[in-house]
Scaffold this motif. Structure first.
Motif, PDB file in Angstrom:
ATOM      1  N   VAL A  10       0.963  -1.176  -0.034  1.00 50.49           N
ATOM      2  CA  VAL A  10      -0.202  -0.079   0.129  1.00 50.49           C
ATOM      3  C   VAL A  10       0.983   1.182  -0.029  1.00 50.49           C
ATOM      4  O   VAL A  10       1.682   1.438   0.648  1.00 50.49           O
ATOM      5  CB  VAL A  10      -0.961   0.233   1.358  1.00 50.49           C
ATOM      6  CG1 VAL A  10      -1.718   1.345   1.213  1.00 50.49           C
ATOM      7  CG2 VAL A  10      -1.826  -1.419   1.341  1.00 50.49           C
ATOM      8  N   ASP A  11       0.741   2.091  -1.189  1.00 48.58           N
ATOM      9  CA  ASP A  11       1.550   3.220  -0.967  1.00 48.58           C
ATOM     10  C   ASP A  11       0.158   4.342  -1.177  1.00 48.58           C
ATOM     11  O   ASP A  11      -0.267   4.874  -2.430  1.00 48.58           O
ATOM     12  CB  ASP A  11       2.398   3.436  -2.093  1.00 48.58           C
ATOM     13  CG  ASP A  11       3.044   4.851  -2.286  1.00 48.58           C
ATOM     14  OD1 ASP A  11       2.884   5.553  -0.928  1.00 48.58           O
ATOM     15  OD2 ASP A  11       3.681   5.074  -3.065  1.00 48.58           O
ATOM     16  N   LEU A  12      -0.205   4.852  -0.069  1.00 51.59           N
ATOM     17  CA  LEU A  12      -1.392   5.737  -0.139  1.00 51.59           C
ATOM     18  C   LEU A  12      -0.973   7.085  -0.913  1.00 51.59           C
ATOM     19  O   LEU A  12      -1.293   7.323  -2.258  1.00 51.59           O
ATOM     20  CB  LEU A  12      -2.113   5.951   1.090  1.00 51.59           C
ATOM     21  CG  LEU A  12      -2.753   5.035   1.892  1.00 51.59           C
ATOM     22  CD1 LEU A  12      -3.563   5.502   3.191  1.00 51.59           C
ATOM     23  CD2 LEU A  12      -3.609   4.268   0.983  1.00 51.59           C
ATOM     24  N   ASP A  13      -0.241   7.982  -0.482  1.00 51.66           N
ATOM     25  CA  ASP A  13       0.044   9.158  -0.975  1.00 51.66           C
ATOM     26  C   ASP A  13       1.462   9.754  -0.117  1.00 51.66           C
ATOM     27  O   ASP A  13       1.143  10.652   0.748  1.00 51.66           O
ATOM     28  CB  ASP A  13      -0.816  10.066  -0.972  1.00 51.66           C
ATOM     29  CG  ASP A  13      -0.464  11.349  -2.011  1.00 51.66           C
ATOM     30  OD1 ASP A  13       0.121  11.151  -2.939  1.00 51.66           O
ATOM     31  OD2 ASP A  13      -0.695  12.491  -1.468  1.00 51.66           O
ATOM     32  N   GLY A  14       2.544   9.264  -0.603  1.00 49.44           N
ATOM     33  CA  GLY A  14       3.820   9.714   0.145  1.00 49.44           C
ATOM     34  C   GLY A  14       3.610   9.686   1.584  1.00 49.44           C
ATOM     35  O   GLY A  14       3.679   8.565   2.169  1.00 49.44           O
ATOM     36  N   SER A  15       3.566  10.786   2.488  1.00 53.33           N
ATOM     37  CA  SER A  15       3.532  10.492   3.854  1.00 53.33           C
ATOM     38  C   SER A  15       2.158  10.477   4.606  1.00 53.33           C
ATOM     39  O   SER A  15       2.177  10.210   5.615  1.00 53.33           O
ATOM     40  CB  SER A  15       4.069  11.683   4.646  1.00 53.33           C
ATOM     41  OG  SER A  15       3.469  12.793   4.187  1.00 53.33           O
ATOM     42  N   ALA A  16       1.249  10.548   3.595  1.00 55.40           N
ATOM     43  CA  ALA A  16      -0.242  10.348   4.051  1.00 55.40           C
ATOM     44  C   ALA A  16      -0.663   8.864   4.239  1.00 55.40           C
ATOM     45  O   ALA A  16      -1.270   8.339   3.217  1.00 55.40           O
ATOM     46  CB  ALA A  16      -1.063  11.101   2.853  1.00 55.40           C
ATOM     47  N   GLN A  17      -0.309   8.283   5.227  1.00 51.66           N
ATOM     48  CA  GLN A  17      -0.663   7.023   5.459  1.00 51.66           C
ATOM     49  C   GLN A  17      -1.443   6.311   6.362  1.00 51.66           C
ATOM     50  O   GLN A  17      -1.154   5.648   7.158  1.00 51.66           O
ATOM     51  CB  GLN A  17       0.989   6.286   5.779  1.00 51.66           C
ATOM     52  CG  GLN A  17       1.953   6.274   4.667  1.00 51.66           C
ATOM     53  CD  GLN A  17       1.666   5.188   3.646  1.00 51.66           C
ATOM     54  OE1 GLN A  17       1.387   4.287   3.656  1.00 51.66           O
ATOM     55  NE2 GLN A  17       1.970   6.077   2.456  1.00 51.66           N
ATOM     56  N   HIS A  18      -2.372   7.640   6.771  1.00 58.92           N
ATOM     57  CA  HIS A  18      -3.441   7.212   7.813  1.00 58.92           C
ATOM     58  C   HIS A  18      -4.882   7.412   7.045  1.00 58.92           C
ATOM     59  O   HIS A  18      -5.011   8.198   5.947  1.00 58.92           O
ATOM     60  CB  HIS A  18      -3.227   8.279   9.061  1.00 58.92           C
ATOM     61  CG  HIS A  18      -1.893   8.162   9.677  1.00 58.92           C
ATOM     62  ND1 HIS A  18      -0.874   8.928   9.082  1.00 58.92           N
ATOM     63  CD2 HIS A  18      -1.694   7.765  10.979  1.00 58.92           C
ATOM     64  CE1 HIS A  18       0.119   8.586   9.702  1.00 58.92           C
ATOM     65  NE2 HIS A  18      -0.192   7.875  11.039  1.00 58.92           N
ATOM     66  N   VAL A  19      -5.690   6.877   7.774  1.00 51.95           N
ATOM     67  CA  VAL A  19      -7.279   6.925   7.355  1.00 51.95           C
ATOM     68  C   VAL A  19      -7.813   7.573   8.092  1.00 51.95           C
ATOM     69  O   VAL A  19      -7.801   7.146   9.426  1.00 51.95           O
ATOM     70  CB  VAL A  19      -7.746   5.595   6.846  1.00 51.95           C
ATOM     71  CG1 VAL A  19      -9.192   5.738   6.544  1.00 51.95           C
ATOM     72  CG2 VAL A  19      -6.991   5.159   5.668  1.00 51.95           C
ATOM     73  N   LEU A  20      -8.816   8.532   8.122  1.00 56.91           N
ATOM     74  CA  LEU A  20      -9.895   8.824   9.157  1.00 56.91           C
ATOM     75  C   LEU A  20     -11.178   7.782   8.750  1.00 56.91           C
ATOM     76  O   LEU A  20     -11.519   7.686   7.830  1.00 56.91           O
ATOM     77  CB  LEU A  20     -10.277  10.298   8.926  1.00 56.91           C
ATOM     78  CG  LEU A  20     -11.488  10.464   9.560  1.00 56.91           C
ATOM     79  CD1 LEU A  20     -11.509  10.327  11.182  1.00 56.91           C
ATOM     80  CD2 LEU A  20     -12.106  11.835   9.369  1.00 56.91           C
ATOM     81  N   ALA A  21     -11.468   6.927   9.865  1.00 60.48           N
ATOM     82  CA  ALA A  21     -12.063   5.739   9.604  1.00 60.48           C
ATOM     83  C   ALA A  21     -13.461   6.065  10.500  1.00 60.48           C
ATOM     84  O   ALA A  21     -13.469   6.479  11.635  1.00 60.48           O
ATOM     85  CB  ALA A  21     -11.837   4.719  10.225  1.00 60.48           C
ATOM     86  N   LEU A  22     -14.788   5.856   9.786  1.00 59.01           N
ATOM     87  CA  LEU A  22     -15.987   6.209  10.393  1.00 59.01           C
ATOM     88  C   LEU A  22     -16.796   4.988  10.255  1.00 59.01           C
ATOM     89  O   LEU A  22     -16.951   4.443   9.333  1.00 59.01           O
ATOM     90  CB  LEU A  22     -16.769   7.369   9.758  1.00 59.01           C
ATOM     91  CG  LEU A  22     -15.692   8.675   9.666  1.00 59.01           C
ATOM     92  CD1 LEU A  22     -16.701   9.787   8.718  1.00 59.01           C
ATOM     93  CD2 LEU A  22     -15.539   9.283  11.138  1.00 59.01           C
ATOM     94  N   ASP A  23     -17.696   4.662  11.483  1.00 62.22           N
ATOM     95  CA  ASP A  23     -18.490   3.745  11.457  1.00 62.22           C
ATOM     96  C   ASP A  23     -19.983   4.098  12.000  1.00 62.22           C
ATOM     97  O   ASP A  23     -20.073   4.555  12.957  1.00 62.22           O
ATOM     98  CB  ASP A  23     -17.955   2.459  12.148  1.00 62.22           C
ATOM     99  CG  ASP A  23     -18.671   1.203  12.587  1.00 62.22           C
ATOM    100  OD1 ASP A  23     -19.253   0.732  11.324  1.00 62.22           O
ATOM    101  OD2 ASP A  23     -18.845   0.731  13.285  1.00 62.22           O
TER     102      ASP A  23
END
Ligand code: ZN
Length: 330
Positions: A10-23
């Motif tokens: 997984v290479d999201l976008d450079g340093s942006a390696q986090h997801v805001l996750a909502l349930d």
């Protein structure tokens, strides 16, 4: 598209390696910041107040999202996407909630569009049980497996299927409804789909409590039934045996159908009762599933606990990024 690797790079976008996750659940909203290794940096739960409708519900969900980003210490620039899990039916490709029965009034809500406006990030929506299956497969009990079935047993019963390392969604994204596998054609009415004799009509927490009430255990919850059965109460034991028999029956059909190497069972009923549920179910499935599938399958409890919703929603966003479906804006 993803190849058949179990854990794609997984290479999201450079340093942006986090997801805001909502349930979005019928009673609870959850939010968290999750990184691409599945680590949860922050986590919060709030009430859904589903009957207030989607307007105020989404406002509170997005406020909760902003709060967990603040709490996490992760900069907004390091967040690549928003992953959202919610109960179906929904249109995962268009990101629209269609008419979830546990969210009355939330009709045709363009969820990913609203999230993209609120956060300025690409967003992905998935059925919550499918997302939970993705979470358990990528980061939980199913890590490293290629063929996995996930069943969540709580208020209702949901499922998710991983075939050859990939989530199976069906033609419109609403496949994998394992709670509506029939265990008795002329059986109990199913609240979830209106048919009779579904697995959900016997083993959901709601159905266990309902059957206990009919057997004379007034006001007993699924947890009360399990505890009383453990203590040797005859009525509770009969209700409990009917529960494990129905689950074993449905699961045997599912195992025969998919020949998974692993079955992961999650949800409140499973986490609250553990081996009291898993033990008899495992014994019966292994005895009754058609060989050689029976010899291959392992049946285990889920590993992600109450955070499965946000970890699953993050897994979905990560998967969509890896497959090229999601792109950073601008
Ligand atoms: Zn049903």
């Amino acid at each position: 598209m993803l190849e058949t690797g179990v854990l794609p790079v997984v290479d999201l976008d450079g340093s942006a390696q986090h997801v805001l996750a909502l349930d979005i659940g019928g009673t609870k909203l959850a939010a968290g910041v999750v990184d691409t290794s599945g680590r949860v940096h922050s986590f919060e739960i709030a009430s859904t107040f589903a009957d207030e409708g989607p307007g105020s519900g989404l406002e509170r969900l997005f406020a909760l999202g902003r709060k967990v980003v603040e709490d996490s210490g992760v900069a907004w620039a390091e967040i690549a996407a928003v992953g959202i899990g919610a109960g179906g039916p929904l249109d995962a490709a268009r990101g629209v909630l269609i008419a979830p029965p546990h969210l009355p009034g939330w009709l045709d809500v363009p969820l990913t569009e609203r999230a993209e406006e609120a956060f300025g990030l690409p967003a992905a929506l998935e059925n919550d049980a499918t997302a939970a299956a993705a979470g358990e497969h990528r980061y939980g009990a199913g890590a490293g497996t290629r063929h996995m079935v996930y069943l969540t047993i709580s208020t209702g019963v949901g499922g998710g299927i991983v075939i050859d390392g990939r989530l199976y969604r069906g033609a419109g994204g609403n496949g994998g409804e394992l709670g509506h596998v029939t265990v008795d054609c002329d059986g109990r009415p199913c609240r979830g789909c209106g048919r009779r004799g579904c697995l959900e009509a016997y083993v959901s927490g709601t159905s266990i409590a309902e059957r206990a009430r009919e057997a004379g255990m007034d006001g007993a919850t699924a947890a009360d039934v399990a505890a009383a059965a453990m203590a040797g109460d005859a009525v509770a034991t009969a209700v409990w045996i009917e529960t494990t028999d129905a689950l074993a029956c449905g699961l045997t059909s599912i195992v025969n159908l998919f020949e998974p190497e692993l079955v992961v069972l999650g949800g409140g009923v499973v986490s609250g009762t553990g081996e009291q549920l898993l033990g008899p179910v495992r014994t019966r499935v292994l005895a009754e599933a058609m060989p050689p599938a029976a010899a291959e399958v392992r049946i285990v409890a889920a590993a992600l606990g109450e955070r499965v919703g946000v970890v699953g929603a993050a897994a979905i966003a990560v998967e969509r990024f890896a497959s090229g479906e999601l792109h950073t804006h601008g």
